[in-house]
Design an enzyme around this catalytic site. Structure first.
Site, PDB file in Angstrom:
ATOM      1  N   GLU A  46      44.123  38.324  40.201  1.00 27.92           N
ATOM      2  CA  GLU A  46      43.281  39.283  39.479  1.00 27.92           C
ATOM      3  C   GLU A  46      42.212  39.726  40.472  1.00 27.92           C
ATOM      4  O   GLU A  46      41.360  38.937  40.857  1.00 27.92           O
ATOM      5  CB  GLU A  46      42.658  38.636  38.242  1.00 27.92           C
ATOM      6  CG  GLU A  46      42.262  39.657  37.186  1.00 27.92           C
ATOM      7  CD  GLU A  46      40.830  40.141  37.286  1.00 27.92           C
ATOM      8  OE1 GLU A  46      40.554  40.940  38.220  1.00 27.92           O
ATOM      9  OE2 GLU A  46      40.012  39.757  36.456  1.00 27.92           O
ATOM     10  N   GLU A  81      35.108  49.310  45.603  1.00 29.87           N
ATOM     11  CA  GLU A  81      34.392  48.515  44.605  1.00 29.87           C
ATOM     12  C   GLU A  81      32.963  48.261  45.094  1.00 29.87           C
ATOM     13  O   GLU A  81      32.757  47.844  46.230  1.00 29.87           O
ATOM     14  CB  GLU A  81      35.121  47.186  44.377  1.00 29.87           C
ATOM     15  CG  GLU A  81      34.561  46.416  43.212  1.00 29.87           C
ATOM     16  CD  GLU A  81      35.415  45.209  42.835  1.00 29.87           C
ATOM     17  OE1 GLU A  81      35.697  45.037  41.652  1.00 29.87           O
ATOM     18  OE2 GLU A  81      35.796  44.437  43.734  1.00 29.87           O
ATOM     19  N   CYS A 103      34.639  43.320  37.037  1.00 28.25           N
ATOM     20  CA  CYS A 103      35.753  44.046  37.655  1.00 28.25           C
ATOM     21  C   CYS A 103      36.254  45.191  36.777  1.00 28.25           C
ATOM     22  O   CYS A 103      36.983  46.045  37.241  1.00 28.25           O
ATOM     23  CB  CYS A 103      36.875  43.093  38.026  1.00 28.25           C
ATOM     24  SG  CYS A 103      37.278  41.953  36.714  1.00 28.25           S
ATOM     25  N   TRP A 162      32.326  34.298  41.203  1.00 23.02           N
ATOM     26  CA  TRP A 162      30.999  33.944  40.711  1.00 23.02           C
ATOM     27  C   TRP A 162      30.484  34.850  39.600  1.00 23.02           C
ATOM     28  O   TRP A 162      29.428  34.604  39.036  1.00 23.02           O
ATOM     29  CB  TRP A 162      29.989  33.991  41.870  1.00 23.02           C
ATOM     30  CG  TRP A 162      30.188  35.170  42.804  1.00 23.02           C
ATOM     31  CD1 TRP A 162      30.783  35.120  44.036  1.00 23.02           C
ATOM     32  CD2 TRP A 162      29.845  36.550  42.587  1.00 23.02           C
ATOM     33  NE1 TRP A 162      30.830  36.389  44.593  1.00 23.02           N
ATOM     34  CE2 TRP A 162      30.251  37.282  43.729  1.00 23.02           C
ATOM     35  CE3 TRP A 162      29.207  37.225  41.545  1.00 23.02           C
ATOM     36  CZ2 TRP A 162      30.068  38.652  43.854  1.00 23.02           C
ATOM     37  CZ3 TRP A 162      29.025  38.601  41.661  1.00 23.02           C
ATOM     38  CH2 TRP A 162      29.451  39.298  42.809  1.00 23.02           C
ATOM     39  N   SER A 222      33.490  29.365  42.563  1.00 23.69           N
ATOM     40  CA  SER A 222      32.700  29.823  43.707  1.00 23.69           C
ATOM     41  C   SER A 222      31.604  28.797  43.981  1.00 23.69           C
ATOM     42  O   SER A 222      30.989  28.270  43.048  1.00 23.69           O
ATOM     43  CB  SER A 222      32.066  31.181  43.389  1.00 23.69           C
ATOM     44  OG  SER A 222      31.068  31.452  44.346  1.00 23.69           O
ATOM     45  N   ALA A 243      40.591  41.818  49.254  1.00 21.42           N
ATOM     46  CA  ALA A 243      40.819  41.386  50.641  1.00 21.42           C
ATOM     47  C   ALA A 243      41.247  39.921  50.685  1.00 21.42           C
ATOM     48  O   ALA A 243      42.259  39.579  51.323  1.00 21.42           O
ATOM     49  CB  ALA A 243      39.556  41.594  51.463  1.00 21.42           C
ATOM     50  N   ALA A 303      38.290  30.734  41.496  1.00 24.73           N
ATOM     51  CA  ALA A 303      37.527  31.636  40.619  1.00 24.73           C
ATOM     52  C   ALA A 303      36.325  32.229  41.353  1.00 24.73           C
ATOM     53  O   ALA A 303      35.806  31.625  42.293  1.00 24.73           O
ATOM     54  CB  ALA A 303      37.069  30.862  39.385  1.00 24.73           C
ATOM     55  N   LYS A 336      38.889  25.630  41.895  1.00 21.56           N
ATOM     56  CA  LYS A 336      37.784  25.793  42.839  1.00 21.56           C
ATOM     57  C   LYS A 336      36.921  26.948  42.359  1.00 21.56           C
ATOM     58  O   LYS A 336      37.304  28.115  42.478  1.00 21.56           O
ATOM     59  CB  LYS A 336      38.284  26.086  44.255  1.00 21.56           C
ATOM     60  CG  LYS A 336      37.140  25.929  45.263  1.00 21.56           C
ATOM     61  CD  LYS A 336      37.362  26.653  46.556  1.00 21.56           C
ATOM     62  CE  LYS A 336      36.949  28.090  46.507  1.00 21.56           C
ATOM     63  NZ  LYS A 336      35.527  28.330  46.228  1.00 21.56           N
TER      64      LYS A 336
HETATM   65  O1  TXE Z   1      34.697  37.394  46.754  1.00 24.06           O
HETATM   66  P1  TXE Z   1      35.783  36.432  47.361  1.00 24.06           P
HETATM   67  P2  TXE Z   1      33.138  37.449  47.136  1.00 24.06           P
HETATM   68  C1  TXE Z   1      34.715  41.557  44.718  1.00 24.06           C
HETATM   69  C2  TXE Z   1      33.431  42.338  44.630  1.00 24.06           C
HETATM   70  C3  TXE Z   1      32.515  41.585  45.534  1.00 24.06           C
HETATM   71  C4  TXE Z   1      33.471  41.182  46.622  1.00 24.06           C
HETATM   72  C5  TXE Z   1      33.064  40.009  47.426  1.00 24.06           C
HETATM   73  O2  TXE Z   1      33.626  43.634  45.132  1.00 24.06           O
HETATM   74  O3  TXE Z   1      31.489  42.386  46.052  1.00 24.06           O
HETATM   75  O4  TXE Z   1      34.655  40.865  45.930  1.00 24.06           O
HETATM   76  O5  TXE Z   1      32.776  38.881  46.601  1.00 24.06           O
HETATM   77  C6  TXE Z   1      37.259  32.088  47.326  1.00 24.06           C
HETATM   78  N1  TXE Z   1      41.020  31.192  50.719  1.00 24.06           N
HETATM   79  N2  TXE Z   1      34.885  40.614  43.641  1.00 24.06           N
HETATM   80  O6  TXE Z   1      32.915  37.463  48.596  1.00 24.06           O
HETATM   81  O7  TXE Z   1      35.391  36.072  48.747  1.00 24.06           O
HETATM   82  C7  TXE Z   1      35.758  32.084  47.152  1.00 24.06           C
HETATM   83  O8  TXE Z   1      35.197  30.848  47.576  1.00 24.06           O
HETATM   84  C8  TXE Z   1      40.888  30.782  49.447  1.00 24.06           C
HETATM   85  C9  TXE Z   1      35.707  41.038  42.552  1.00 24.06           C
HETATM   86  O9  TXE Z   1      32.474  36.405  46.419  1.00 24.06           O
HETATM   87  O10 TXE Z   1      37.097  37.068  47.112  1.00 24.06           O
HETATM   88  C10 TXE Z   1      35.637  32.330  45.652  1.00 24.06           C
HETATM   89  O11 TXE Z   1      35.874  31.113  44.954  1.00 24.06           O
HETATM   90  N3  TXE Z   1      39.833  31.105  48.678  1.00 24.06           N
HETATM   91  C11 TXE Z   1      36.096  39.917  41.667  1.00 24.06           C
HETATM   92  C12 TXE Z   1      36.769  33.320  45.389  1.00 24.06           C
HETATM   93  O12 TXE Z   1      37.686  33.159  46.485  1.00 24.06           O
HETATM   94  C13 TXE Z   1      38.878  31.884  49.198  1.00 24.06           C
HETATM   95  C14 TXE Z   1      35.055  38.901  41.416  1.00 24.06           C
HETATM   96  C15 TXE Z   1      36.342  34.791  45.326  1.00 24.06           C
HETATM   97  O13 TXE Z   1      35.601  35.106  46.488  1.00 24.06           O
HETATM   98  C16 TXE Z   1      38.942  32.335  50.532  1.00 24.06           C
HETATM   99  C17 TXE Z   1      34.319  38.554  42.608  1.00 24.06           C
HETATM  100  C18 TXE Z   1      40.077  31.969  51.304  1.00 24.06           C
HETATM  101  N4  TXE Z   1      40.236  32.365  52.564  1.00 24.06           N
HETATM  102  C19 TXE Z   1      34.233  39.428  43.644  1.00 24.06           C
HETATM  103  N5  TXE Z   1      37.840  33.075  50.784  1.00 24.06           N
HETATM  104  C20 TXE Z   1      36.794  40.259  40.399  1.00 24.06           C
HETATM  105  N6  TXE Z   1      38.039  40.687  40.475  1.00 24.06           N
HETATM  106  O14 TXE Z   1      36.296  40.064  39.316  1.00 24.06           O
HETATM  107  C21 TXE Z   1      37.100  33.086  49.651  1.00 24.06           C
HETATM  108  N7  TXE Z   1      37.711  32.350  48.696  1.00 24.06           N
END
Ligand code: TXE
Length: 496
Positions: free
Chosen positions: A250, A384, A284, A151, A177, A231, A149, A175
């Site tokens: 998602e 985004e 989002c 943050w 954030s 990503a 999930a 897990k």
């Molecule tokens: O997201 P991450 P971040 C978008 C939004 C934001 C950007 C970066 O644009 O600015 O993402 O946010 C876990 N293997 N959204 O860096 O990294 C991580 O620990 C497994 C949109 O926080 O994608 C966290 O629990 N897990 C979004 C979760 O993935 C991994 C909401 C999301 O983090 C991992 C949040 C890996 N290699 C950010 N790397 C929405 N759709 O609502 C990270 N994580």
């Protein structure tokens, strides 16, 4: 507030074993709220083992037993709702009015919804399709679900991930954030208080590359459910594909907000401000691209600017505060850099585009920002931002509106503003997004599915549709004649 123990494994709160210390801070003030050791692969192993052990019993509970436990869980959350609202506000830099009025009641409603939905799990009706057999469809839990999930809405995201899974009889390792784990651990504790057995819901708080990776690749995780950036979602999907694991994603969004020339201008302007600034834009489904038909364009921009001027930034515990901080100084700086790049590329910053002066500037605050004159193919329109930034652009024809609305890689949510039923119908059919609002933007309800098209992912959260992600469908075919030589055997062998 709890200062250590951000793992909740087999019903016990404890610290992780990765050796890496991490502090949860209030991003609005920089105050450290809790420091703990993050989870490493050992903790993930233990949590998955606990969930696997709990699956044997939990998957055999009756729907009524699961439902009753979940209703008690909702009551526990209700009783502690002020504590949840306060913690959620501090870990996320969110105004207390938002957590009291949206995050916490929304999550409790979700628990109550899935308590009811647990009793409505069903397969399609059975019949004798072959003539000689009765076919039935069983809907069965999958096993241990690994959920990851983000943050932005810590408690709601934990709820969206955990509830359909456990209502359907699965067990979960979540897990959250590492920036915002506190309410997820409290959520799991409240489930235990309600009588949900130890091991059904486990929380591992760790970094993405360590704990997240260990979870995604664990052989006993039957399905990965991920909410986060596109990503990282792509990486998770690639790893899951390599292991032939089921996956639900998602991902990000870039919601268009289309205002036709017959719309109620005041309603649309207010909708745009609320839709763009909710949770400081870290949503989002937030309204990010307002396309306004030329006759209304100037008046719309002027009114949005005026309404943004009235938005109060302030301390998150002040009920008068409208908008809090972003999640981190890093996220604020990312947003500021994107706005700066837009300015350099020729866009006009009509409002905001600044870190506020004074004490708020020490926290991760960023002013509500309104941008015009950006090119459709520029980064500020295509990518985004996840901050309090709305871009407004004019359009001429209805065809243009639909084309522009669909012109990003994302497809999570959209809205169309019009008093013409045919325009509303066309927008709802032709905009490629998992949700299209007509004359509103943001409301979300437990009964309806949430999920993306295109690069916003696949699979649904909330609603009974989420059970399609969290259950296996089994066909049971039972022979009715009792004959030893079946007629179909003749196509294979005929000796009597
Ligand atoms: O997201 P991450 P971040 C978008 C939004 C934001 C950007 C970066 O644009 O600015 O993402 O946010 C876990 N293997 N959204 O860096 O990294 C991580 O620990 C497994 C949109 O926080 O994608 C966290 O629990 N897990 C979004 C979760 O993935 C991994 C909401 C999301 O983090 C991992 C949040 C890996 N290699 C950010 N790397 C929405 N759709 O609502 C990270 N994580």
């Amino acid at each position: 507030m709890e200062t250590s123990g951000q793992q909740f494994i087999a019903g016990k709160r404890r610290s992780g074993t990765s050796g890496e210390q991490h502090s949860v801070t209030n991003p609005a003030t920089g105050e450290v709220l809790a420091t703990d050791t993050l989870a490493g692969p050992e903790d993930v192993n233990e949590a998955v083992a606990a969930a696997r052990a709990a699956f044997a019993e939990w998957s055999r509970t009756t729907p009524a037993e699961r439902s009753e436990a979940m209703l008690r869980w909702a009551d526990r959350l209700q009783a502690r709702s002020e504590e949840f609202a306060d913690t959620e506000s501090r870990i996320g830099g969110k105004p207390i009015r938002l957590t009291r009025g949206f995050d916490i009641p929304g999550s409790i409603d979700n628990v109550r919804f899935f308590a009811g939905a647990a009793r409505n799990l069903e397969g399609r009706a059975s019949a004798e399709y072959s003539g000689d057999h009765t076919s039935t469809v069983r809907r069965e839990p999958i096993g241990v679900i690994g959920s990851i999930a983000p943050w932005n809405y810590p408690l709601q995201m934990a709820a969206w991930k955990v509830l359909p899974a456990v209502a359907a009889g699965n067990t979960v390792v979540l897990k959250p954030s590492e920036l915002t784990p506190l309410t997820s651990v409290m959520f799991a504790e409240a489930a235990q208080e309600a009588g949900i057995p130890d091991g059904v819901i486990n929380i591992v708080t760790g970094s993405g590359p360590v704990a997240g990776q260990a979870l995604v690749t664990h052989p006993d995780i039957a399905m990965v459910s991920f909410t986060g950036s596109t990503a990282v979602g792509r990486q998770v999907a690639a790893q899951a594909a390599g292991l032939a694991k089921r996956v639900h994603l998602e991902l990000g969004g870039k919601a268009p907000f289309v205002v036709f020339d017959d719309a109620d201008l005041e309603a649309a302007a207010r909708g745009a401000v609320a839709g763009a600034l909710i949770n400081a834009g870290q949503d989002c489904t937030a309204a990010t691209r307002a396309y306004v038909q030329r006759p209304l364009y100037e008046a719309f921009v002027a009114r949005v600017a005026e309404l943004m001027d009235g938005v109060r930034l302030g301390p998150v515990d002040d009920p008068a505060t409208d908008m809090g901080s972003l999640i981190s100084l890093r996220q604020r700086d990312k947003v500021a850099a994107m706005v700066e790049n837009a300015r350099e590329a020729g866009a006009t910053i009509v409002r905001g585009g600044r870190i506020p002066d004074g004490p708020l500037g020490q926290g991760a605050y960023y002013e509500p920002t309104l941008i015009t004159d950006a090119a459709q193919d520029s980064a500020i329109v295509q990518q985004e931002i996840f901050g309090p930034v709305l871009v407004c652009l004019p359009f001429d024809s209805d065809n243009d509106a639909i084309r522009l609305a669909n012109d990003t890689p994302y497809g999570l949510a959209a809205s169309a503003w019009t008093s013409n039923v045919f325009r509303a119908g066309r927008a709802s059919r032709e905009i490629q997004a998992g949700c299209v609002w007509i004359n509103d933007h943001i409301p979300i309800i437990s009964e309806m599915p949430h999920g993306g098209y295109k690069a916003s992912g696949f699979g649904k959260d909330m609603s009974v549709y989420s059970f399609d992600e969290y259950t296996n469908i089994k066909h049971v075919m039972s022979e009715n004649t009792g004959e030893r030589h079946k007629s179909w055997h003749d196509v294979v062998f005929t000796s009597r």
